[in-house]
Write a protein that holds these residues in place. Structure first.
Motif, PDB file in Angstrom:
ATOM      1  N   THR A 200       0.930   2.847  -3.422  1.00 19.45           N
ATOM      2  CA  THR A 200      -0.326   3.539  -3.742  1.00 19.45           C
ATOM      3  C   THR A 200      -0.356   4.910  -3.073  1.00 19.45           C
ATOM      4  OG1 THR A 200      -1.453   1.428  -3.959  1.00 19.45           O
ATOM      5  CG2 THR A 200      -2.835   3.369  -3.686  1.00 19.45           C
TER       6      THR A 200
ATOM      7  N   GLU B 185       0.817  -1.215   0.000  1.00 17.98           N
ATOM      8  CA  GLU B 185       0.000   0.000   0.000  1.00 17.98           C
ATOM      9  C   GLU B 185       0.851   1.266   0.000  1.00 17.98           C
ATOM     10  OE1 GLU B 185       0.832  -1.220   4.160  1.00 17.98           O
ATOM     11  OE2 GLU B 185      -0.025  -2.282   2.469  1.00 17.98           O
TER      12      GLU B 185
ATOM     13  N   ARG C 207      -2.397   4.888  -9.581  1.00 19.21           N
ATOM     14  CA  ARG C 207      -2.203   3.693  -8.761  1.00 19.21           C
ATOM     15  C   ARG C 207      -0.721   3.468  -8.505  1.00 19.21           C
ATOM     16  NH1 ARG C 207      -4.838  -0.904 -12.200  1.00 19.21           N
ATOM     17  NH2 ARG C 207      -3.356  -0.005 -13.647  1.00 19.21           N
ATOM     18  N   GLY C 208      -0.433   2.694  -7.486  1.00 20.98           N
ATOM     19  CA  GLY C 208       0.950   2.348  -7.166  1.00 20.98           C
ATOM     20  C   GLY C 208       1.606   1.506  -8.240  1.00 20.98           C
TER      21      GLY C 208
END
Length: 138
Positions: free
Chosen positions: A55, A52, A65-66
Motif C-alpha cells: 500500500t 502494508e 491500493r497495494g
C-alpha cells in the motif's frame, strides 16, 4: 492469531513452490530464472509478513491500493510469460519440422533403388507399340 496462521500457511506454500523449482533433478533451468524465482519467493514472504508495504509502495507510485499494484504487476508478468512461452513453442515447432525433414530425407529410398523395385516388365508387343507411337518417329 488468525492472521499469523494464514501467514504461516502462505509462507510454507511459497517455500514449497520455490523449493520445488530449485531442487528439480535434471532440469535445465537458467541462472536468471532461478534468481528471479528466489526474488519472487523473498517478495512473496515479505508481502505476507508486511502487507502494508504494498500500500505504501502503491501510494508512492500513484496507484490507489497495494492490491491494485500487485494486480498490475501480475498482468505484466503474465503477458511476459505468454510471450516467452509462445517464442519457445515456435522455436520448438521449427526444430521439430527440421528434424522431421531430416529424418524423411535420411530414410528415403534412393531413386535408383525405387525405380528398380517398381519397374514392371512389359511384354515385347506392348513395348513395340509404345516405340511406334513415340513422337518424332516416322
Amino acid at each position: 492469531m488468525r492472521t499469523l496462521i494464514i501467514q504461516l500457511v502462505l509462507i510454507a506454500a511459497t517455500g514449497a513452490i520455490v523449493w520445488r523449482f530449485l531442487s528439480g533433478v535434471g532440469q535445465r533451468s537458467q541462472a536468471v530464472r532461478r534468481i528471479a524465482l528466489l526474488v519472487f519467493g523473498v517478495l512473496a514472504v515479505a508481502s505476507i509478513l508486511f502487507p502494508e508495504t504494498w500500500t505504501m509502495a502503491a501510494n508512492f507510485i500513484g496507484v490507489g491500493r497495494g492490491t491494485d499494484l500487485i494486480l498490475y504487476m501480475l498482468v505484466v508478468a503474465f503477458f511476459s510469460f505468454m510471450a516467452t512461452t509462445f517464442k519457445r513453442s515456435r522455436d520448438a515447432d521449427i526444430r521439430y519440422t527440421k528434424l522431421a525433414r531430416r529424418l524423411a530425407l535420411d530414410e528415403a529410398v534412393p531413386p535408383s533403388v525405387h525405380r528398380a523395385t517398381t519397374a514392371v516388365e512389359l511384354p515385347s508387343d506392348v513395348t513395340d507399340d509404345r516405340e511406334d507411337d513415340a513422337p518424332g518417329k516416322v
